[in-house]
Motif scaffolding. Structure first.
Motif, PDB file in Angstrom:
ATOM      1  N   GLY A 259       0.822  -1.216  -0.038  1.00  0.00           N
ATOM      2  CA  GLY A 259      -0.118   0.048   0.014  1.00  0.00           C
ATOM      3  C   GLY A 259       0.885   1.334  -0.076  1.00  0.00           C
ATOM      4  O   GLY A 259       0.183   2.316   0.023  1.00  0.00           O
ATOM      5  N   SER A 260       2.102   1.188  -0.006  1.00  0.00           N
ATOM      6  CA  SER A 260       3.000   2.495   0.143  1.00  0.00           C
ATOM      7  C   SER A 260       3.864   2.634  -0.860  1.00  0.00           C
ATOM      8  O   SER A 260       4.185   1.615  -1.725  1.00  0.00           O
ATOM      9  CB  SER A 260       3.934   2.357   1.579  1.00  0.00           C
ATOM     10  N   ASP A 261       4.306   3.879  -1.211  1.00  0.00           N
ATOM     11  CA  ASP A 261       5.298   4.311  -2.118  1.00  0.00           C
ATOM     12  C   ASP A 261       6.438   4.762  -1.591  1.00  0.00           C
ATOM     13  O   ASP A 261       6.406   5.366  -0.366  1.00  0.00           O
ATOM     14  CB  ASP A 261       4.687   4.941  -3.269  1.00  0.00           C
ATOM     15  N   THR A 262       7.563   4.770  -2.282  1.00  0.00           N
ATOM     16  CA  THR A 262       8.911   5.639  -1.549  1.00  0.00           C
ATOM     17  C   THR A 262       9.014   6.546  -2.864  1.00  0.00           C
ATOM     18  O   THR A 262       9.466   6.196  -3.829  1.00  0.00           O
ATOM     19  CB  THR A 262       9.918   4.746  -1.447  1.00  0.00           C
ATOM     20  N   VAL A 263       9.174   7.608  -2.295  1.00  0.00           N
ATOM     21  CA  VAL A 263       9.411   8.777  -3.492  1.00  0.00           C
ATOM     22  C   VAL A 263      10.702   8.981  -3.588  1.00  0.00           C
ATOM     23  O   VAL A 263      11.047   9.400  -4.564  1.00  0.00           O
ATOM     24  CB  VAL A 263       8.520  10.163  -3.279  1.00  0.00           C
ATOM     25  N   GLY A 264      11.635   9.141  -2.464  1.00  0.00           N
ATOM     26  CA  GLY A 264      13.121   9.144  -2.514  1.00  0.00           C
ATOM     27  C   GLY A 264      13.560  10.826  -2.692  1.00  0.00           C
ATOM     28  O   GLY A 264      12.505  11.571  -2.775  1.00  0.00           O
ATOM     29  N   GLU A 265      14.700  10.734  -2.610  1.00  0.00           N
ATOM     30  CA  GLU A 265      15.408  12.186  -2.816  1.00  0.00           C
ATOM     31  C   GLU A 265      14.974  13.085  -3.794  1.00  0.00           C
ATOM     32  O   GLU A 265      14.726  14.242  -3.793  1.00  0.00           O
ATOM     33  CB  GLU A 265      16.775  12.304  -2.313  1.00  0.00           C
ATOM     34  N   ALA A 266      14.985  12.326  -5.157  1.00  0.00           N
ATOM     35  CA  ALA A 266      15.016  13.173  -6.299  1.00  0.00           C
ATOM     36  C   ALA A 266      13.669  13.805  -6.483  1.00  0.00           C
ATOM     37  O   ALA A 266      13.319  15.039  -6.614  1.00  0.00           O
ATOM     38  CB  ALA A 266      15.283  12.091  -7.433  1.00  0.00           C
ATOM     39  N   SER A 267      12.518  12.800  -6.029  1.00  0.00           N
ATOM     40  CA  SER A 267      11.253  13.624  -6.022  1.00  0.00           C
ATOM     41  C   SER A 267      11.001  14.743  -4.935  1.00  0.00           C
ATOM     42  O   SER A 267      10.202  15.548  -5.265  1.00  0.00           O
ATOM     43  CB  SER A 267      10.082  12.369  -6.095  1.00  0.00           C
ATOM     44  N   MET A 268      11.674  14.424  -3.838  1.00  0.00           N
ATOM     45  CA  MET A 268      11.583  15.550  -2.767  1.00  0.00           C
ATOM     46  C   MET A 268      12.139  17.076  -3.400  1.00  0.00           C
ATOM     47  O   MET A 268      11.537  17.843  -3.172  1.00  0.00           O
ATOM     48  CB  MET A 268      12.324  15.023  -1.394  1.00  0.00           C
ATOM     49  N   TYR A 269      13.205  16.565  -3.996  1.00  0.00           N
ATOM     50  CA  TYR A 269      14.064  17.857  -4.663  1.00  0.00           C
ATOM     51  C   TYR A 269      13.021  18.525  -5.595  1.00  0.00           C
ATOM     52  O   TYR A 269      12.892  19.727  -5.340  1.00  0.00           O
ATOM     53  CB  TYR A 269      15.284  17.416  -5.102  1.00  0.00           C
ATOM     54  N   VAL A 270      12.418  17.757  -6.506  1.00  0.00           N
ATOM     55  CA  VAL A 270      11.512  18.336  -7.166  1.00  0.00           C
ATOM     56  C   VAL A 270      10.296  19.093  -6.502  1.00  0.00           C
ATOM     57  O   VAL A 270       9.829  20.121  -7.058  1.00  0.00           O
ATOM     58  CB  VAL A 270      10.895  17.359  -8.377  1.00  0.00           C
ATOM     59  N   MET A 271       9.953  18.439  -5.515  1.00  0.00           N
ATOM     60  CA  MET A 271       8.600  19.083  -4.824  1.00  0.00           C
ATOM     61  C   MET A 271       9.073  20.500  -4.332  1.00  0.00           C
ATOM     62  O   MET A 271       8.450  21.598  -4.450  1.00  0.00           O
ATOM     63  CB  MET A 271       8.314  18.190  -3.708  1.00  0.00           C
ATOM     64  N   PHE A 272      10.233  20.512  -3.661  1.00  0.00           N
ATOM     65  CA  PHE A 272      10.902  21.773  -2.985  1.00  0.00           C
ATOM     66  C   PHE A 272      11.170  22.931  -4.356  1.00  0.00           C
ATOM     67  O   PHE A 272      10.599  24.086  -4.238  1.00  0.00           O
ATOM     68  CB  PHE A 272      12.110  21.545  -2.535  1.00  0.00           C
ATOM     69  N   TRP A 273      11.780  22.310  -5.420  1.00  0.00           N
ATOM     70  CA  TRP A 273      11.667  23.070  -6.542  1.00  0.00           C
ATOM     71  C   TRP A 273      10.654  23.634  -7.252  1.00  0.00           C
ATOM     72  O   TRP A 273      10.427  24.953  -7.852  1.00  0.00           O
ATOM     73  CB  TRP A 273      12.585  22.646  -7.701  1.00  0.00           C
TER      74      TRP A 273
END
Length: 404
Positions: A259-273
């Motif tokens: 039921g879970s996903d892992t978005v990771g560092e790259a996707s988190m960076y994109v969120m902030f950018w």
């Protein structure tokens, strides 16, 4: 002759030989769009369970909003950016063109996709280990697969006009191409991360270990985008999580990893950018995406609030009501240090501030309107930051009850 010469040059640069010739066929961009958008729904026009689950993942990243379909946005972004692809199931390259009656093949695209054909003949790209079970694992394995292809493509281009006579190649290079509508930049940058950081990752491997080092990584692919961004073998830390949802709220147990996903560092960076650029959030300087250190790199995916990532698990939730289905999520993030966790928490709150979130209780906020209209609870305990999202503040207590 054109394809044969390109195959010989790929063999020279990569130091491997093809087992057989690689067919190259042409399809129209319209046909590719139809293929990309078809078969993902439930068959009655309603989104599938996977699409509803994945919508919450992209909403949690503040890339697509509540009224948007992440699947449509991903399909449109891919169909407008892709110039060609190698199909491991068909063992052939498919070139996408707006003029199928008189096609031209981008030189760089051909070389790039020939490398994928060579990879498939040597490693078999249909193996599950090259697919990844989460978004972050997919980006990680793509960092190796696409990084290898883009690196060879760039090494090939270096010889054009010098050692080799080549058909003119546009400077935009490998797996991308033109045509179609305007892509969602947040989705585009996420999908593009392996093409940006992957060639640097492969270049460092070849420099330190030779092509044997790349072969070794194909046997045991990287598992996180953090490993591609920082050229590290550091493994994600385990996250223990027990679902405690109540009053009709439940996860999507058949999707992702339990039921879970892992978005990771790259996707988190994109969120902030993306939120800095689109909403003016005080997260990162969006101009720093162009600060790259390697000639093989395109964009910079490093930032203070996303670095120090240890792991994350994002659990979309749903609840059936008389008025339809409501959605929320629990996002558990682990960080290397408490300072890393505080930095992530601060930047995430800056996103909420950019959407004029109103404080309602301790660590609890409500975005009153817009695409991300919802309630949020953001708490930190040591190196863990947990985000709970739901339609109302009361729903937060049902999706993830506070411990008494």
């Amino acid at each position: 002759a054109y394809v044969g010469r390109a195959m010989a040059r790929v063999e020279y640069v990569r130091g491997e030989e093809f087992d057989s010739r690689v067919p190259v066929n042409v399809i129209s961009r319209e046909e590719y769009r139809n293929r990309s958008s078809g078969g993902s729904g439930s068959g009655d026009g309603e989104p599938s369970e996977y699409e509803r689950w994945n919508d919450q993942v992209w909403e949690a990243l503040f890339v697509t909003g509540e009224s948007e379909s992440s699947g449509e946005a991903i399909g449109e972004t891919r169909s407008s950016a892709v110039a060609g692809f190698y199909s491991p199931s068909d063992d052939e390259i498919k070139i996408i063109t707006d003029t199928p009656e008189s096609p031209t093949i981008n030189n760089a695209t051909l070389v790039h996709e020939l490398v994928h054909a060579l990879q498939d003949q040597r490693y078999d790209l249909t193996k599950p280990k090259y697919g990844g079970d989460t978004q972050d694992e997919q980006l990680a394995t793509d960092g190796l697969v696409e990084g290898d292809a883009k690196y060879v493509e760039q090494r090939y281009a270096d010889r054009c006009g010098e050692s080799w006579e080549c058909v003119a190649t546009p400077s935009s290079g490998g797996g991308g191409g033109g045509g179609g509508g305007t892509p969602n930049l947040g989705i585009f940058l996420t999908i593009f991360q392996p093409y940006s950081d992957g060639p640097v990752y492969v270049h460092d491997l070849v420099s330190d270990e030779g092509w044997d080092g790349v072969d070794e990584r194909f046997e045991n692919p990287p598992t996180s985008s953090e490993q591609i961004i920082h050229r590290t073998d550091e493994e994600p830390v385990p996250i223990d999580y027990r679902d405690r949802a109540r009053n009709g709220w439940e996860t999507f147990p058949e999707q992702g990893e339990d039921g879970s996903d892992t978005v990771g560092e790259a996707s988190m960076y994109v969120m902030f950018w993306y939120q800095a650029r689109n909403a003016g959030a005080d997260t990162v300087d969006p101009r720093e995406i162009g600060d790259v250190q390697s000639r093989y790199d395109t964009y910079n995916y490093e930032s203070e609030p996303s670095a120090g990532w240890g792991n994350d698990r994002l659990y979309p939730h749903q609840k059936q009501t008389a008025d339809g289905t409501e959605y929320g999520y629990v996002w558990v993030t682990e960080w290397d240090t408490e300072e890393d966790a505080r930095e992530f928490q601060r930047a995430y709150r800056a996103i909420l501030d950019a959407h004029e979130a109103e404080p309602r209780a301790e660590n609890t906020y409500v975005v009153p309107d817009g695409q991300f209209e919802d309630a949020f609870r953001v708490t930190r305990s040591g190196t863990r930051v947990t985000i709970v999202n739901g339609p109302t503040v009361d729903d937060l207590g049902d999706i993830r009850p506070r411990r008494s």
